[in-house]
Design a protein around this motif. Structure first.
Motif, PDB file in Angstrom:
ATOM      1  N   SER A 175      -6.784 -75.522  77.829  1.00 35.09           N
ATOM      2  CA  SER A 175      -6.168 -76.852  77.614  1.00 35.09           C
ATOM      3  C   SER A 175      -7.492 -77.863  77.405  1.00 35.09           C
ATOM      4  O   SER A 175      -8.360 -77.631  77.909  1.00 35.09           O
ATOM      5  CB  SER A 175      -5.212 -77.344  78.563  1.00 35.09           C
ATOM      6  N   LEU A 232     -16.823 -77.110  81.833  1.00 37.36           N
ATOM      7  CA  LEU A 232     -16.769 -77.945  82.946  1.00 37.36           C
ATOM      8  C   LEU A 232     -16.984 -77.174  84.219  1.00 37.36           C
ATOM      9  O   LEU A 232     -17.414 -78.019  85.212  1.00 37.36           O
ATOM     10  CB  LEU A 232     -15.576 -78.974  83.090  1.00 37.36           C
ATOM     11  N   TRP A 233     -16.899 -76.095  84.108  1.00 39.62           N
ATOM     12  CA  TRP A 233     -17.235 -75.426  85.286  1.00 39.62           C
ATOM     13  C   TRP A 233     -18.586 -75.331  85.549  1.00 39.62           C
ATOM     14  O   TRP A 233     -19.432 -75.353  84.568  1.00 39.62           O
ATOM     15  CB  TRP A 233     -16.439 -73.699  85.049  1.00 39.62           C
ATOM     16  N   HIS A 268     -20.082 -81.353  77.202  1.00 34.53           N
ATOM     17  CA  HIS A 268     -19.664 -80.665  75.576  1.00 34.53           C
ATOM     18  C   HIS A 268     -20.954 -81.110  74.887  1.00 34.53           C
ATOM     19  O   HIS A 268     -21.245 -80.311  74.235  1.00 34.53           O
ATOM     20  CB  HIS A 268     -18.562 -81.554  75.166  1.00 34.53           C
ATOM     21  N   THR A 290     -17.181 -85.058  81.241  1.00 34.16           N
ATOM     22  CA  THR A 290     -16.624 -84.025  80.193  1.00 34.16           C
ATOM     23  C   THR A 290     -17.550 -84.087  79.035  1.00 34.16           C
ATOM     24  O   THR A 290     -17.773 -83.183  78.222  1.00 34.16           O
ATOM     25  CB  THR A 290     -15.175 -84.384  80.022  1.00 34.16           C
ATOM     26  N   PRO A 300      -9.842 -80.570  78.205  1.00 34.17           N
ATOM     27  CA  PRO A 300      -9.973 -81.470  79.301  1.00 34.17           C
ATOM     28  C   PRO A 300     -10.167 -82.957  78.978  1.00 34.17           C
ATOM     29  O   PRO A 300      -9.603 -83.852  79.818  1.00 34.17           O
ATOM     30  CB  PRO A 300     -11.684 -81.045  79.710  1.00 34.17           C
ATOM     31  N   ALA A 350     -12.545 -84.705  69.992  1.00 32.72           N
ATOM     32  CA  ALA A 350     -13.029 -83.452  70.390  1.00 32.72           C
ATOM     33  C   ALA A 350     -11.919 -82.430  69.537  1.00 32.72           C
ATOM     34  O   ALA A 350     -12.370 -81.262  69.275  1.00 32.72           O
ATOM     35  CB  ALA A 350     -12.753 -83.266  71.955  1.00 32.72           C
ATOM     36  N   ASN A 378     -13.834 -77.882  73.796  1.00 31.50           N
ATOM     37  CA  ASN A 378     -12.573 -78.687  74.034  1.00 31.50           C
ATOM     38  C   ASN A 378     -11.697 -77.835  74.933  1.00 31.50           C
ATOM     39  O   ASN A 378     -10.495 -77.928  74.840  1.00 31.50           O
ATOM     40  CB  ASN A 378     -11.853 -79.023  72.831  1.00 31.50           C
ATOM     41  N   THR A 379     -12.338 -77.025  75.806  1.00 31.34           N
ATOM     42  CA  THR A 379     -11.672 -76.261  77.024  1.00 31.34           C
ATOM     43  C   THR A 379     -12.184 -76.569  78.149  1.00 31.34           C
ATOM     44  O   THR A 379     -13.237 -77.301  78.407  1.00 31.34           O
ATOM     45  CB  THR A 379     -11.512 -74.603  76.765  1.00 31.34           C
ATOM     46  N   LEU A 380     -11.568 -75.963  79.215  1.00 31.98           N
ATOM     47  CA  LEU A 380     -11.941 -76.432  80.591  1.00 31.98           C
ATOM     48  C   LEU A 380     -13.426 -75.822  80.829  1.00 31.98           C
ATOM     49  O   LEU A 380     -13.993 -76.000  82.029  1.00 31.98           O
ATOM     50  CB  LEU A 380     -10.921 -76.102  81.575  1.00 31.98           C
TER      51      LEU A 380
END
Lengths: 685, 438
Positions: free
Chosen positions: B74, A566-567, A299, A295, B76, A253, A561-563
């Protein structure tokens, strides 16, 4: 967790710690300390033992030392004076012959987080940078970052920064990566560590020595580097190629992220990279860790926005497992909807049909709305499934199906015939307000085609006193009035009863106001009413599922590749649903006011801005409330605005609210708004 | 970067808590648990956010392993990977991951965390590096059991009777103990099958794991089937060649002899690592292990009758264990009566899951079981039939690999290490998701 008698426990422990017999027996001493730490991690406040613990720090037993440090680091900030006592022991340990002791002391010295200790810490840290043991250097490098963050306003020490830059060439890969991390924190104000060509290539060459975590850190920092020539760029890309297909999803990622940022000007190369990660992504989809699976799914959704066909042949990989948690199942279904094509639609719907009767109601609902989404392209097959589900006569399934049908009809008017014939009998099963609203909307809008519509509405009106949800009552008002317009003879009586109830007895202001509005509207004549209430029944432009132009990669490359992916994201269906409900209601409010602003309204609607309300045109100051939303799922953003006009063109003001934040959309909205206002004001003159 | 790491039991007890950066208060633990309990669904989402604090968690062994961060950018993957790695290391060091072992070994876990993370940055997670730093000894909790004594002969002499790998071996701490090495081939099957037995989807995810208890080990060689072919391009010929679609290896694996002789060479560190991962889709070499022949009807009394014949298509020598078939039934079942073909089987109705669970402890290959279930459903309609099914099977196939992959040999390059070394090769296939439509 507060314990009963916790004070006694602490007192006992203090006595034990102070007992010279315990202190002389290493094992007993350690066990008492263990007890203290255990209580601490359970959340009990044992800070009053601080001075006893400080004494326990001076020991040769490393296990005991480590335990005491865990304690000290947690409570040092509460006892800054007593902590000074530890410093001496720590400084002595920094000169120990055992590198493990040295690194331990240095790490905990910097972990105390006491700004007052700076003068004592600087010297051991400077020495630590030159230590011959790599594990001490690792700690020392990060120690400088900790020190800097304790004194964020202090001057940056150029000597230290230079030293850190030179340590990038350290033989130990972890020291190198820690230098990057430390510089990144120390130089935050200046935009982080500077990456020039020699550093970038040094990092790239050392990449293979680092472990997974180091690699992902280096790759992230390299995103800042801009290659100077195309040749250099392609050199870098070919060096990174093996990381791109790494079996570690973390490395894969971050490499893809770097690829996308390096190739932002070369879309073809980015697309090739996306093709290349397909295999490792699919492999990670089958990972044993379901959190990783989730995850990856999130993505993959991003990737599909740009390359819708990327996973088409592998749709079976996204079938839900029997024991998977609901959050994975829902994401998988969202992906499946994107992957549908002529070849797989039969198998795919067969699979989704299975999920529709899932025990978990959320999963079942998600499956039903997924079928509805596919229905926009393959309406006959999907309607067959949905109508079959109605036969189960189960409350939650029926509710989800009716809602899905409403959404489907809004974008695919050709389905209305089938949907109308299926609605009969649903009203007996529906219990929840969402489902009832959907049914009422359908009955109101397509009342001319549902023969039993007046009877169904009558049942609702008879029970209106027991209805608790005001949105349902409002929807009922609208539906009855609409039905009255096309079937007056059958509806007149019940409409009267409903209006009477809503105006005389209803306590909810919104419902009462709406009823009053309808009443006055009817007074002003049937043509007027018809003009207002018979708005659009559908909006096919929203319904295109296949053949949407692919989004450019750069729209989402930043969040990869950030959070963020996923929200919980709102799916597009919800925005459509919100819109169709709002519409009938919104139009009503507007009518309250004079026809004079028709021009304004029409102009706004041309650019897809809806008007909520405005003050009568002859009053000053004149206000308009409007809203719009962008339709680029999944980042749909809603904008609410207030326009203020005081008569002088210079004092026109706009106040905007937005949810969620999206600056680009906001700017676009403003420019459109300004254009419209200019056009209008020039006409006025 | 990670700001805090904490481990919570499923009841919300704080077992381990460590703050690395000091920028988030310690009330984060409570916040996290409030969020978890406030949810109605069965599983909290992996990432949860409160103001600017992001909670990332993995759920393993009945514990929440949580990392908090304030940096929304960051990775995950890195955080989740780290938490998984932490769980694996706890398993390696303490033998197992459970509330009890974590409670007993919390000092060791603090020590591990201290070495793994500094200021929220991952320093090292390799067992080989960490073992130099870790000083605390693990306490393992093995309940006293008479069965353990069965292997001990007269005067405590080891009788050497059992040549089967001790199941407790896999769950004991790394430090101390015998010098043993385990090579496990673990496969997970996911299958969707139609009523007529046609495979709609068949997939096998496999993994070769090495669990090494040797204090030092120079190199081991793992020989796989010689006829193993990778990728779909090879023509398999007429023999039942073993095929995998894709495979990937641990970076430390030397593949010099892989092309020619299918030999993996690796110098394993202590602890468990996955040496090779592979995948196989659609064309399985063997028939799927189970087939179901259902018949469902309504009887005169308005009950739902379900006849099932379940056939195990494994070779006669092997058998499946812990087979459990969960049959989804219509809403509103009141009671169940059953006729099963042998007394060791059992079946029960689970109304909250809307399922009949039929359990078979042991199912030899080549045999067939039958069962009759009668369900009382007051509101039975013809549409209710749609709600029956699918049947989901969970099972374990010891000593069987669905792909046919086998370890031909396991050789240790001799070292000066004293004493004999036990080598174990184990095979097991699990069901990931085995659904049969009705």
């Amino acid at each position: 967790m507060p314990y009963l008698g916790s004070e006694d426990t602490v007192r006992d422990l203090r006595r034990a710690l102070a007992n010279p017999h315990v202190q002389s027996d290493q094992l007993r001493y350690r066990n008492v300390i263990l007890k203290v730490i255990r209580l601490m991690s359970q959340g009990l406040d044992v800070s009053s033992l601080f001075s006893e613990m400080v004494k326990a720090c001076a020991t040769v037993d490393i296990v005991q030392k480590k335990l005491v440090y865990v304690f000290l680091c947690s409570y040092a900030s509460l006892n800054p004076e007593l902590s000074l006592l530890v410093i001496n022991t720590l400084r002595k340990d920094c000169q120990d012959s055992n590198p493990m002791v040295r690194s331990l002391a240095l790490r905990n010295m910097t972990n105390l987080r006491l700004p007052g200790l700076m003068e004592y810490v600087e010297q051991p840290l400077t020495a630590g940078l030159k230590d011959r043991a790599a594990c001490v250097r690792r700690v020392a490098v990060l120690g400088w970052a900790k020190l800097h963050n304790l004194h964020p306003n202090s001057e940056i020490d150029a000597v230290v920064v230079n030293e850190l830059y030179s340590l990038l060439r350290d033989t130990d890969p972890v020291v190198m990566v820690n230098c990057l991390r430390a510089l990144e924190e120390i130089l935050k104000e200046e935009g982080g560590v500077a990456i020039n060509k020699p550093i970038a290539h040094h990092l790239l060459n050392r990449l293979k020595d680092c472990d997974v975590w180091g690699q992902s850190e280096v790759l992230k920092i390299l995103q800042r580097y801009q290659p100077q020539s195309e040749d250099e760029l392609f050199d870098i890309l070919s060096m990174l190629d093996s990381s791109l297909v790494s079996p570690h999803p973390t490395v894969m990622a971050s490499t893809l992220s770097l690829f996308l940022s390096l190739c932002w000007a070369l879309p073809a190369v980015s697309l090739a990279a996306l093709e290349r990660v397909r295999v490792p992504l699919l492999a990670a989809c089958g990972s044993a860790s379901r959190e990783i699976r989730f995850t990856v799914l999130c993505h993959i959704q991003l990737l599909l926005r740009s390359v819708p066909g990327l996973m088409g042949a592998h749709y079976k990989r996204f079938f839900c497992g029997y024991a998977e948690p609901a959050y994975i199942k829902q994401r998988k279904m969202q992906v499946l909807v994107e992957l549908v094509n002529d070849d797989n639609v039969a198998l795919l719907l067969d699979e989704l049909k299975d999920y529709c009767t899932d025990v978990n109601t959320d999963t079942a609902q998600a499956a039903i709305s997924a079928v509805g989404r596919i229905g926009r392209s393959y309406s006959d097959r999907c309607l067959g499934i949905l109508i079959g589900l109605l036969g189960l006569k189960q409350e939650n399934i029926t509710s989800a199906v009716v809602q899905t049908m409403r959404d489907l009809v809004w974008v695919c008017p050709q389905c209305s015939e089938t949907v109308c014939s299926a609605l009969e009998g649903c009203e007996e099963i529906l219990q929840d307000s969402q489902g009832k609203q959907a049914l009422l909307w359908l009955l109101g809008t397509y009342g001319d085609r549902v023969s039993s519509a007046p009877y169904t509405l009558e049942v609702f009106i008879d029970k209106v006193r027991c209805e608790t949800s005001s949105p349902v009552k409002m929807e009922l008002l609208t539906a009855t009035l609409r039905l009255f317009l096309c079937r007056p003879a059958e509806t007149q009586d019940m409409l009267g009863r409903l209006l009477h109830y809503a105006i005389d007895e209803e306590t909810d202001m919104c419902v009462r106001d709406q009823a009053l509005l309808y009443y006055r509207l009817l007074q002003s004549g049937i043509d007027e009413t018809r003009k207002v209430l018979q708005g659009r029944r559908s909006d096919p432009s929203l319904g295109v599922l296949i053949g949407l132009p692919a989004e450019p990669v750069k729209h989402w490359a930043r969040v990869f590749n950030t959070l963020k992916p996923l929200w919980q994201s709102f799916s597009e269906t919800e925005s459509v649903r919100g819109r169709s409900c709002l519409l009938s209601f919104l139009l009503l409010i507007i009518v309250k006011f004079s026809v004079h602003v028709c021009v304004f309204q029409a102009a706004m609607q041309l650019v897809n801005i809806q008007i909520l309300a405005f003050t009568p045109s002859h009053t000053l100051p004149w206000r308009v409330y409007l809203y719009t939303h962008t339709q680029a799922p999944p980042c749909t953003t809603l904008i609410l605005g207030e326009l203020l006009y005081t008569g002088k063109p210079t004092e026109e003001g706009v106040t905007l609210k937005q949810q969620p934040r999206d600056d680009k959309a906001l700017r676009g909205f403003l420019s459109v708004l300004i254009t419209v206002l200019h056009t209008l004001s020039s006409q006025r003159e | 970067m990670i700001a805090q790491v904490f481990i919570l039991s499923s009841k919300g007890d704080r077992l381990v808590y460590k703050d690395f950066r000091g920028d988030i208060g310690s009330d984060a633990v409570g916040l996290f648990y409030d969020k978890v309990t406030a949810l109605t669904g069965d599983q909290p989402p992996v990432v949860m956010t409160h103001r600017n604090v992001h909670f990332v968690h993995v759920w393993q062994g009945g514990l929440y392993l949580v990392a908090t961060t304030i940096a929304a950018d960051s990775s995950p993957f890195a955080i989740i990977d780290f938490l998984n790695r932490l769980a694996a290391l706890i398993k390696d060091y303490c033998g197992a991951l459970s509330e009890k072992t974590v409670q007993m070994n919390f000092a060791l876990i603090y020590e591990l965390l201290d070495e793994m993370l500094d200021y929220g940055y991952v320093q090292s997670t390799s067992c080989d590096v960490l073992k130099n730093f870790i000083q605390t000894e693990a306490l393992s909790s093995r309940p006293f059991s008479l069965l353990d004594l069965a292997n001990v002969g007269l005067f405590g002499a080891d009788t050497q009777q059992s040549k089967v790998a001790p199941s407790s071996a896999a769950t004991r701490p790394l430090q101390g103990g015998k010098s043993e090495i385990f090579v496990d081939v673990i496969e997970r099957m996911s299958v969707v099958m139609s009523t007529s037995g046609v495979l709609m989807k068949a997939e096998v995810e496999g993994e070769v794991k090495v669990k090494c208890f040797l204090p030092s080990c120079s190199e081991i060689r793992i020989g796989l089937n010689e006829d193993l072919s990778v990728g779909g391009s090879h023509l398999a010929g007429y023999g039942a060649a073993v095929r995998v679609d894709e495979c990937s290896f641990h970076p430390a694996v030397r593949l010099d002899d892989f092309e020619a002789h299918r030999i993996l060479r690796i110098s394993p560190g202590q602890g468990e690592q996955s040496v090779m991962q592979y995948r196989l889709a659609d064309r399985l070499p063997l028939a799927p292990p189970f087939r179901l022949f259902p018949a469902i009807e309504k009887d005169a009394a308005g009950r739902l009758l379900m006849f099932f014949k379940l056939r195990c298509d494994l070779p006669p020598k092997s058998s499946a264990v812990n087979v459990s078939a969960s049959i989804r039934v219509p809403n509103g079942c009141i009671s169940l009566s059953q006729e099963l073909s042998s007394p060791d089987q059992s079946a029960e109705l689970q109304p909250q899951n809307r399922a009949v669970v039929w359990k078979v402890p042991r199912f030899p290959g080549g045999t067939q079981l039958s069962a009759v279930f009668k369900l009382d459903i007051p509101a039975l309609s013809s549409a209710s039939m749609m709600e029956v099914g699918p049947v989901c099977l969970t099972f374990e196939l010891p000593k069987v690999t669905a792909s046919g992959l086998h370890v031909r040999f396991l050789r240790l390059v001799p070292t000066q290490h004293r004493g004999p070394t036990q080598r174990w090769v184990r095979y097991v296939t699990h069901s990931d998701s085995y659904a049969i439509r009705i």
